[in-house]
Design an enzyme around this catalytic site. Structure first.
Site, PDB file in Angstrom:
ATOM      1  CE  LYS A  54      -9.907 -35.573  13.572  1.00 50.52           C
ATOM      2  NZ  LYS A  54     -11.247 -35.158  13.526  1.00 50.52           N
ATOM      3  CD  GLN A  98     -13.095 -36.422  10.468  1.00 55.06           C
ATOM      4  OE1 GLN A  98     -12.510 -36.572  11.370  1.00 55.06           O
ATOM      5  NE2 GLN A  98     -12.109 -35.751   9.560  1.00 55.06           N
ATOM      6  CG  ASP A 121     -14.752 -32.079  15.857  1.00 54.72           C
ATOM      7  OD1 ASP A 121     -14.101 -31.985  15.832  1.00 54.72           O
ATOM      8  OD2 ASP A 121     -15.807 -32.224  15.050  1.00 54.72           O
TER       9      ASP A 121
HETATM   10  N1  LIG Z   1     -15.189 -33.459  12.402  1.00 62.69           N
HETATM   11  C1  LIG Z   1     -14.254 -32.794  12.119  1.00 62.69           C
HETATM   12  N2  LIG Z   1     -14.103 -33.092  10.845  1.00 62.69           N
HETATM   13  C2  LIG Z   1     -12.863 -32.018  10.184  1.00 62.69           C
HETATM   14  C3  LIG Z   1     -11.858 -31.495  11.392  1.00 62.69           C
HETATM   15  C4  LIG Z   1     -11.996 -31.232  12.245  1.00 62.69           C
HETATM   16  O1  LIG Z   1     -11.229 -30.793  13.083  1.00 62.69           O
HETATM   17  N3  LIG Z   1     -13.121 -32.057  12.650  1.00 62.69           N
HETATM   18  N4  LIG Z   1     -10.682 -30.805  10.588  1.00 62.69           N
HETATM   19  C5  LIG Z   1     -10.475 -30.957   9.333  1.00 62.69           C
HETATM   20  C6  LIG Z   1      -9.872 -32.600   9.084  1.00 62.69           C
HETATM   21  N5  LIG Z   1      -8.851 -33.271  10.698  1.00 62.69           N
HETATM   22  C7  LIG Z   1      -9.171 -33.238  11.829  1.00 62.69           C
HETATM   23  O2  LIG Z   1     -10.516 -34.035  10.998  1.00 62.69           O
HETATM   24  C8  LIG Z   1      -7.239 -32.253  10.406  1.00 62.69           C
HETATM   25  C9  LIG Z   1      -6.498 -32.457   8.879  1.00 62.69           C
HETATM   26  C10 LIG Z   1      -5.311 -32.244   8.928  1.00 62.69           C
HETATM   27  C11 LIG Z   1      -5.126 -32.781   9.999  1.00 62.69           C
HETATM   28  C12 LIG Z   1      -2.789 -32.814  10.069  1.00 62.69           C
HETATM   29  O3  LIG Z   1      -2.206 -32.990  11.005  1.00 62.69           O
HETATM   30  N6  LIG Z   1      -2.437 -32.196   8.825  1.00 62.69           N
HETATM   31  C13 LIG Z   1      -0.973 -32.278   8.990  1.00 62.69           C
HETATM   32  C14 LIG Z   1      -0.448 -32.877   7.002  1.00 62.69           C
HETATM   33  C15 LIG Z   1      -0.933 -34.371   7.541  1.00 62.69           C
HETATM   34  C16 LIG Z   1      -0.701 -34.720   5.792  1.00 62.69           C
HETATM   35  O4  LIG Z   1       0.113 -35.057   5.699  1.00 62.69           O
HETATM   36  O5  LIG Z   1      -1.757 -35.360   5.547  1.00 62.69           O
HETATM   37  C17 LIG Z   1      -0.756 -30.916   9.603  1.00 62.69           C
HETATM   38  O6  LIG Z   1      -1.087 -29.844   8.440  1.00 62.69           O
HETATM   39  O7  LIG Z   1       0.446 -31.183   9.753  1.00 62.69           O
HETATM   40  C18 LIG Z   1      -5.059 -32.920  11.357  1.00 62.69           C
HETATM   41  C19 LIG Z   1      -6.658 -33.007  11.482  1.00 62.69           C
HETATM   42  C20 LIG Z   1     -12.024 -32.032   8.187  1.00 62.69           C
HETATM   43  N7  LIG Z   1     -12.471 -32.214   8.829  1.00 62.69           N
END
Ligand SMILES: Nc1nc2c(c(=O)[nH]1)N[C@@H](CN(C=O)c1ccc(C(=O)N[C@@H](CCC(=O)O)C(=O)O)cc1)CN2
Ligand code: MG
Length: 284
Positions: A54, A98, A121
């Site tokens: 981020k 987070q 968020d």
């Molecule tokens: N405050 C927040 N906490 C959490 C959120 C959120 O939106 N706000 N979401 C999830 C975690 N997350 C962002 O924080 C998140 C998870 C995964 C991805 C992502 O790009 N995934 C990739 C694969 C990544 C990898 O290889 O490990 C994909 O799906 O292509 C982005 C954001 C929980 N906490």
């Protein structure tokens, strides 16, 4: 495989290029860069990666990143004091805490403490309430990203039967509200749903966000359906897979998202979009 892939990385990139141009245009008018405070508590390895991503995306787009790292052992009062300070800081447009938080901390209290107009968020009850009233303000990032992915297919969603599998506060419930807003006839399934296979089989749009690999069987998917897999499960070999059995689902669907590279990249992109929106409405 007969389905067409919905490329989340490409859609995210296109949206980011637009955000970058809008942020540069603001700068050319002498406006300050939007600022996003990211609050990380503790050392959870996955959270560290997401927060780093981020912060880097902020820098790429011209958003000022305000990184805050708090000790894993802090109590609620200390975290709430940090939120209060950021709420009062006029130079900060967006605040993100987070998740998940360490066990001693109460996420609900923390989310409700963030000023709704800085809640990028989109988790605060005010912002969820606005979405429920068809007056969206700051929208939860993952469901908002799914809507953008559906839009990118060029298919209309008015009147379509949409089924959401999973009813979490972060994804499933707001996803139901987003699909309703988009004109779908929407069903949200959860752990008490009696016949999940039958619900999924009726769906023209299926969004799955549970966190159980292969929960939705390929044979349940209606021919020609659009399948959005929000699940992200780590396999024993380190690879990732979604909540939908990909190969057999892709035989039947018209459109499908991959995991990784589908919904994931959209979450961070919509966070950036919300941060710009928060900055724009504060200036207005
Ligand atoms: N405050 C927040 N906490 C959490 C959120 C959120 O939106 N706000 N979401 C999830 C975690 N997350 C962002 O924080 C998140 C998870 C995964 C991805 C992502 O790009 N995934 C990739 C694969 C990544 C990898 O290889 O490990 C994909 O799906 O292509 C982005 C954001 C929980 N906490
Ligand atoms: Mg807790």
């Amino acid at each position: 495989m007969s389905a067409r892939l919905i490329d989340g990385k490409a859609v995210a990139q296109t949206i980011q290029v637009g955000l970058q141009a809008r942020i540069a245009e603001r700068a050319s008018r002498g406006l300050k860069a939007p600022a996003l405070a990211t609050v990380l508590v503790g050392e959870d390895p996955a959270s560290q990666i997401y927060v780093r991503n981020k912060r880097r995306t902020c820098e790429t787009l011209g958003i000022r990143s305000v990184p805050i790292h708090l000790d894993a052992g802090i109590d609620n009062a200390e975290l709430l004091a940090t939120i209060d300070r950021l709420n009062a800081d006029d130079s900060v447009d967006g605040i993100l805490v987070q998740l998940p938080l360490p066990r001693q901390l109460d996420a609900t209290t923390v989310i409700e403490r963030i000023r709704p107009d800085k809640d990028v968020d989109g988790f605060h009850p005010y912002n969820l309430g606005r979405l429920a009233q068809r007056l969206p303000t700051l929208r939860p990032c993952t469901p908002y990203g799914v809507i953008e992915l559906l839009r990118s297919t060029g298919e209309s969603f008015h009147g379509k039967r949409a089924v959401v599998v999973g009813a979490s506060n972060i994804v499933g419930r707001p996803m139901g509200l987003e699909l309703l807003l988009a004109g779908c006839t929407t069903t949200v399934c959860h752990r008490f749903t009696r016949d999940l296979a039958a619900e999924v089989a009726r769906a023209e749009i299926v969004v799955v966000a549970v966190g159980k690999p292969g929960l939705v069987r390929g044979e349940w998917i209606a021919p020609g359906a659009t399948v959005i897999d929000v699940g992200m499960n780590r396999n024993a070999d380190g690879s990732l897979s979604g909540d939908v059995e990909f190969a057999p689902a892709a035989e039947r669907a018209a459109w499908i998202t991959p995991v990784p590279g589908g919904v994931g990249p959209m979450t961070v992109t919509m966070l950036m979009s919300n941060t710009l929106k928060a900055a724009e409405s504060r200036a207005a």
